[in-house]
Design a protein around this motif. Structure first.
Motif, PDB file in Angstrom:
ATOM      1  N   SER A   1       0.830  -1.154   0.156  1.00 52.83           N
ATOM      2  CA  SER A   1      -0.286   0.106  -0.053  1.00 52.83           C
ATOM      3  C   SER A   1       1.262   1.497  -0.144  1.00 52.83           C
ATOM      4  O   SER A   1       0.071   2.099  -0.505  1.00 52.83           O
ATOM      5  CB  SER A   1      -0.880   0.382   0.917  1.00 52.83           C
ATOM      6  OG  SER A   1      -0.284  -0.053   2.606  1.00 52.83           O
ATOM      7  N   PHE A   2       2.307   1.244   0.572  1.00 52.73           N
ATOM      8  CA  PHE A   2       2.853   2.548   0.211  1.00 52.73           C
ATOM      9  C   PHE A   2       3.343   2.433  -0.257  1.00 52.73           C
ATOM     10  O   PHE A   2       4.074   3.882  -0.892  1.00 52.73           O
ATOM     11  CB  PHE A   2       4.110   2.673   2.040  1.00 52.73           C
ATOM     12  CG  PHE A   2       3.085   2.784   3.340  1.00 52.73           C
ATOM     13  CD1 PHE A   2       2.939   4.020   3.876  1.00 52.73           C
ATOM     14  CD2 PHE A   2       1.813   1.651   3.837  1.00 52.73           C
ATOM     15  CE1 PHE A   2       2.031   4.075   4.781  1.00 52.73           C
ATOM     16  CE2 PHE A   2       2.123   1.913   5.046  1.00 52.73           C
ATOM     17  CZ  PHE A   2       1.877   3.618   5.406  1.00 52.73           C
ATOM     18  N   TRP A   3       3.771   1.244  -1.637  1.00 46.56           N
ATOM     19  CA  TRP A   3       4.357   2.242  -2.470  1.00 46.56           C
ATOM     20  C   TRP A   3       3.701   2.296  -3.405  1.00 46.56           C
ATOM     21  O   TRP A   3       4.135   2.683  -4.558  1.00 46.56           O
ATOM     22  CB  TRP A   3       5.162   0.559  -2.721  1.00 46.56           C
ATOM     23  CG  TRP A   3       5.518  -0.088  -4.281  1.00 46.56           C
ATOM     24  CD1 TRP A   3       6.788   0.580  -4.579  1.00 46.56           C
ATOM     25  CD2 TRP A   3       5.314   0.036  -5.484  1.00 46.56           C
ATOM     26  NE1 TRP A   3       7.112  -0.056  -5.273  1.00 46.56           N
ATOM     27  CE2 TRP A   3       6.445  -0.402  -6.591  1.00 46.56           C
ATOM     28  CE3 TRP A   3       3.909  -1.448  -6.003  1.00 46.56           C
ATOM     29  CZ2 TRP A   3       6.295  -0.698  -7.548  1.00 46.56           C
ATOM     30  CZ3 TRP A   3       4.368  -1.416  -7.360  1.00 46.56           C
ATOM     31  CH2 TRP A   3       5.336  -1.317  -7.974  1.00 46.56           C
ATOM     32  N   MET A   4       2.018   1.365  -3.509  1.00 53.62           N
ATOM     33  CA  MET A   4       1.597   2.394  -4.602  1.00 53.62           C
ATOM     34  C   MET A   4       0.974   3.569  -4.051  1.00 53.62           C
ATOM     35  O   MET A   4      -0.035   3.526  -5.226  1.00 53.62           O
ATOM     36  CB  MET A   4       0.339   0.890  -4.787  1.00 53.62           C
ATOM     37  CG  MET A   4       0.760  -0.411  -5.279  1.00 53.62           C
ATOM     38  SD  MET A   4      -0.717  -0.985  -5.843  1.00 53.62           S
ATOM     39  CE  MET A   4      -1.271  -0.181  -6.735  1.00 53.62           C
ATOM     40  N   HIS A   5       1.148   3.784  -2.841  1.00 56.30           N
ATOM     41  CA  HIS A   5       0.709   5.088  -3.080  1.00 56.30           C
ATOM     42  C   HIS A   5       1.448   6.381  -2.287  1.00 56.30           C
ATOM     43  O   HIS A   5       1.748   6.143  -0.868  1.00 56.30           O
ATOM     44  CB  HIS A   5      -0.934   5.240  -2.522  1.00 56.30           C
ATOM     45  CG  HIS A   5      -1.379   6.221  -2.277  1.00 56.30           C
ATOM     46  ND1 HIS A   5      -1.605   8.060  -1.684  1.00 56.30           N
ATOM     47  CD2 HIS A   5      -3.399   7.000  -3.365  1.00 56.30           C
ATOM     48  CE1 HIS A   5      -2.679   7.901  -2.055  1.00 56.30           C
ATOM     49  NE2 HIS A   5      -3.444   8.085  -3.097  1.00 56.30           N
ATOM     50  N   PRO A   6       1.416   6.999  -2.942  1.00 56.80           N
ATOM     51  CA  PRO A   6       2.425   8.624  -2.528  1.00 56.80           C
ATOM     52  C   PRO A   6       2.020   9.060  -1.363  1.00 56.80           C
ATOM     53  O   PRO A   6       3.419   9.985  -0.072  1.00 56.80           O
ATOM     54  CB  PRO A   6       2.499   9.876  -3.320  1.00 56.80           C
ATOM     55  CG  PRO A   6       1.015  10.213  -3.875  1.00 56.80           C
ATOM     56  CD  PRO A   6       0.463   8.086  -4.386  1.00 56.80           C
ATOM     57  N   MET A   7       0.822   8.695  -0.611  1.00 53.22           N
ATOM     58  CA  MET A   7       0.062   9.886   0.748  1.00 53.22           C
ATOM     59  C   MET A   7       1.058   9.030   1.705  1.00 53.22           C
ATOM     60  O   MET A   7       1.192   8.073   1.756  1.00 53.22           O
ATOM     61  CB  MET A   7      -1.235   9.469   1.238  1.00 53.22           C
ATOM     62  CG  MET A   7      -2.110  10.014   2.513  1.00 53.22           C
ATOM     63  SD  MET A   7      -3.066  10.019   2.178  1.00 53.22           S
ATOM     64  CE  MET A   7      -4.172  10.706   1.611  1.00 53.22           C
ATOM     65  N   ARG A   8       1.830   9.910   3.100  1.00 54.13           N
ATOM     66  CA  ARG A   8       2.548   9.278   4.079  1.00 54.13           C
ATOM     67  C   ARG A   8       1.550   9.612   5.151  1.00 54.13           C
ATOM     68  O   ARG A   8       2.196  10.689   5.904  1.00 54.13           O
ATOM     69  CB  ARG A   8       4.307   9.842   3.842  1.00 54.13           C
ATOM     70  CG  ARG A   8       4.685   9.249   2.959  1.00 54.13           C
ATOM     71  CD  ARG A   8       4.594   7.368   2.992  1.00 54.13           C
ATOM     72  NE  ARG A   8       5.740   6.971   1.949  1.00 54.13           N
ATOM     73  CZ  ARG A   8       5.028   5.874   0.276  1.00 54.13           C
ATOM     74  NH1 ARG A   8       3.160   6.335   0.450  1.00 54.13           N
ATOM     75  NH2 ARG A   8       6.055   5.551  -0.330  1.00 54.13           N
ATOM     76  N   PRO A   9       0.883   9.088   5.342  1.00 56.33           N
ATOM     77  CA  PRO A   9       0.043   9.293   6.731  1.00 56.33           C
ATOM     78  C   PRO A   9       1.003   9.667   8.050  1.00 56.33           C
ATOM     79  O   PRO A   9       1.820   8.860   8.105  1.00 56.33           O
ATOM     80  CB  PRO A   9      -0.933   8.343   6.891  1.00 56.33           C
ATOM     81  CG  PRO A   9      -0.265   7.449   6.721  1.00 56.33           C
ATOM     82  CD  PRO A   9       0.378   7.245   5.344  1.00 56.33           C
ATOM     83  N   ARG A  10       0.432  10.259   9.557  1.00 59.09           N
ATOM     84  CA  ARG A  10       1.106  10.427   9.972  1.00 59.09           C
ATOM     85  C   ARG A  10      -0.225  10.609  11.332  1.00 59.09           C
ATOM     86  O   ARG A  10      -1.228  10.131  10.881  1.00 59.09           O
ATOM     87  CB  ARG A  10       2.070  11.665  10.603  1.00 59.09           C
ATOM     88  CG  ARG A  10       0.521  12.678  10.476  1.00 59.09           C
ATOM     89  CD  ARG A  10       1.966  13.979  10.731  1.00 59.09           C
ATOM     90  NE  ARG A  10       1.422  15.070  10.364  1.00 59.09           N
ATOM     91  CZ  ARG A  10       0.454  16.062  11.254  1.00 59.09           C
ATOM     92  NH1 ARG A  10       0.116  15.614  12.319  1.00 59.09           N
ATOM     93  NH2 ARG A  10      -0.655  16.643  11.260  1.00 59.09           N
ATOM     94  N   LEU A  11       0.720   9.822  12.880  1.00 62.77           N
ATOM     95  CA  LEU A  11      -0.404   9.815  13.663  1.00 62.77           C
ATOM     96  C   LEU A  11      -0.973  11.020  14.443  1.00 62.77           C
ATOM     97  O   LEU A  11      -0.759  12.088  14.811  1.00 62.77           O
ATOM     98  CB  LEU A  11       0.335   8.478  15.369  1.00 62.77           C
ATOM     99  CG  LEU A  11       0.123   8.122  14.530  1.00 62.77           C
ATOM    100  CD1 LEU A  11       1.867   7.493  15.766  1.00 62.77           C
ATOM    101  CD2 LEU A  11      -0.882   6.893  14.596  1.00 62.77           C
ATOM    102  N   SER A  12      -2.210  11.211  14.651  1.00 67.89           N
ATOM    103  CA  SER A  12      -2.618  12.529  14.320  1.00 67.89           C
ATOM    104  C   SER A  12      -4.329  11.966  15.122  1.00 67.89           C
ATOM    105  O   SER A  12      -5.413  10.956  14.006  1.00 67.89           O
ATOM    106  CB  SER A  12      -2.643  13.294  13.120  1.00 67.89           C
ATOM    107  OG  SER A  12      -3.803  14.647  13.019  1.00 67.89           O
TER     108      SER A  12
END
Length: 487
Positions: free
Chosen positions: A187-198
């Motif tokens: 999932s992280f390889w296919m989509h550029p979004m980098r979510p963070r804890l919030s």
């Protein structure tokens, strides 16, 4: 895609691609059914039901919230990702603590290990990149397929390899954990979004999620309570057989209804300011559902014995009776599925929740006062009757909520598939079965299926022409074929 386009323009792509993905899963089940015993599937089914219930109790609808949000910001995605992780961790702790009691209820201590292993796999899955929800939100279904397909094919080879080596339910547990870990990386390889804890938007998310969560609970319990009662009242073999029978019978839903509904929901959400456009989309989609599921369900009932012998093997022959009954579950789903999605697209989660609750109460009442013993066939029959009554109630509520909807549209969507299915059944029973009784099961299956499909298709077209070619799924198919080959 234009708002006025039929959902089938996207759904055809999704269904075609999803068939490949689901075919892998189904082939995996068939291979595992040959390698493992029914009780192995029963153990997984028992644990999965408990996990599904706990997930429904804690699910605040992150994906639905993000799809419905008009302009979600990065804070919304970060909050959704964080909430999912916290939800998964709480679920893992809850199920690990409850595992001894669950094993005691089902009467098999092996359920405890399976439950803990699958709960851990579920927590791992919550770390998947929340950005992949945009594949569905933005209707980029080819990307969604690549993600699901790659994850599924990896899990297929891992699980089959483990089953060949271990020949036990351990293969299913370890394979699930491994696939979930791979899914996170993918999932992280296919989509550029980098979510963070919030948790910045948690109050906004929770404000619209309470009824969605209750709806999920009631819908899940309604859909699985029959399995819980069967598992507690019988044994792992019956539970495994019933679960596999439901999976085989669910093919029309999982292969056709589910992919179409993945397109239907975002399209109905986009058209929520135009109820007449929503109804047009809903009626066309419902027509496709019924056109496919009615004959397939009846055909599966007629060919249950051959289906089990060919796909599962002789050791599963005891599930034929249950399979013949659960084959009809999908017809009720075809009637109420699209109206439910229309109500949810307009925010009526509370109404859908109460419909599921009433249907659950119907089954609980029927089970409590039933004089029948707990068997696969009896539980399936009670479930089918309650689904029918619940569907009638659900459609009544929908009509009250959306007065623009017309009952005649439901009749128009169902009359031709019903009449054509009756013609198909009579032809098979009176002309086909007697002529092929001395053939092997593969020949009987192929001849009956092909003959039935031909009779059904010809009858549907004849009835459609007899009614002067009314608008509906047949008209849509005819127009698409004309566009493609008419020049």
């Amino acid at each position: 895609m234009k708002l006025g386009d039929s959902p089938l323009k996207s759904a055809i792509i999704v269904v075609s691609l999803r068939w490949i993905d689901r075919l892998i899963g189904f082939v995996s089940t068939l291979i595992l059914a040959r390698l493992l015993m029914p009780e192995d599937f029963g153990l997984i089914a028992m644990a999965s039901i408990v996990i599904g219930l706990a997930e429904a109790m804690l699910d605040v609808g992150v994906n639905v919230f993000l799809i419905q949000a008009r302009n979600p910001s990065s804070a919304h995605y970060n909050t959704g990702w964080t909430v999912r992780i916290l939800q998964g961790f709480l679920l893992f702790l809850l199920l690990s603590s409850a595992s001894p009691f669950v094993a005691q209820y089902f009467g098999d201590e092996r359920v405890q290990f399976v439950l803990i292993g699958l709960a851990f796999a579920g927590w791992v899955a919550t770390f998947e990149n929340v950005g992949v929800v945009n594949f569905q939100r933005e209707m980029r279904f080819s990307q969604e397929f690549r993600y699901l397909f790659t994850r599924r094919i990896f899990g297929f080879f891992v699980t089959i390899g483990l089953a060949l080596a271990l020949r036990s339910y351990f293969a299913l547990v370890i394979g699930t954990v491994t696939m979930r870990l791979f899914g996170v990386a993918l999932s992280f390889w296919m989509h550029p979004m980098r979510p963070r804890l919030s948790l910045e938007k948690v109050s906004e998310m929770m404000g619209v999620s309470i009824f969605l969560m209750l709806k999920n609970i009631f819908m899940y319990v309604d859909g699985n309570f029959h399995k819980v009662l069967l598992g507690g009242g019988t044994n792992t073999t019956s539970m495994g057989g019933y679960t596999v029978a439901c999976e085989v019978a669910d093919l029309p839903s999982s292969e056709v209804l589910s992919p179409i509904n993945r397109v239907l929901f975002p399209m109905l959400t986009r058209a929520r300011d135009d109820i007449h456009e929503q109804l047009r989309i809903m009626n066309l989609t419902q027509g496709i559902h019924l056109l496919i599921t009615i004959p397939v369900s009846i055909g599966l009932c007629l060919l249950a014995d051959e289906t089990v012998r060919i796909l599962l093997g002789e050791k599963w022959i005891f599930v034929v009776g249950a399979l013949q009954i659960v084959a009809f579950f999908n017809i009720t789903s075809s009637v109420i599925s699209a109206p439910n999605y229309l109500m949810m697209a307009n925010g009526f989660f509370k109404v859908v929740m109460w419909i599921s609750f009433v249907q659950l109460c119907l089954f609980g009442f029927a089970f409590s006062f039933s004089p029948w013993p707990i068997t696969m066939e009896n539980v399936a029959l009670m479930r089918l009757v309650c689904l029918g009554l619940g569907t009638i109630f659900g459609y009544y509520v929908f009509k009250k909520l959306v007065p623009q909807a017309q009952i005649k549209d439901l009749f128009a969507n169902s009359i031709r598939p019903v009449l054509a299915s009756i013609a198909m059944t009579l032809f098979i029973v009176y002309f086909v079965f007697g002529a092929i009784s001395d053939r092997n099961e593969v020949s009987r299956f192929m001849i009956t299926a092909l003959t039935g499909a031909l009779v059904y298709g010809v009858t549907v077209v004849f009835l459609w022409l007899l009614q002067s070619r009314p608008a509906g799924p047949e008209m849509y198919v005819f127009e698409r074929l004309k566009e493609r080959f008419g020049k």
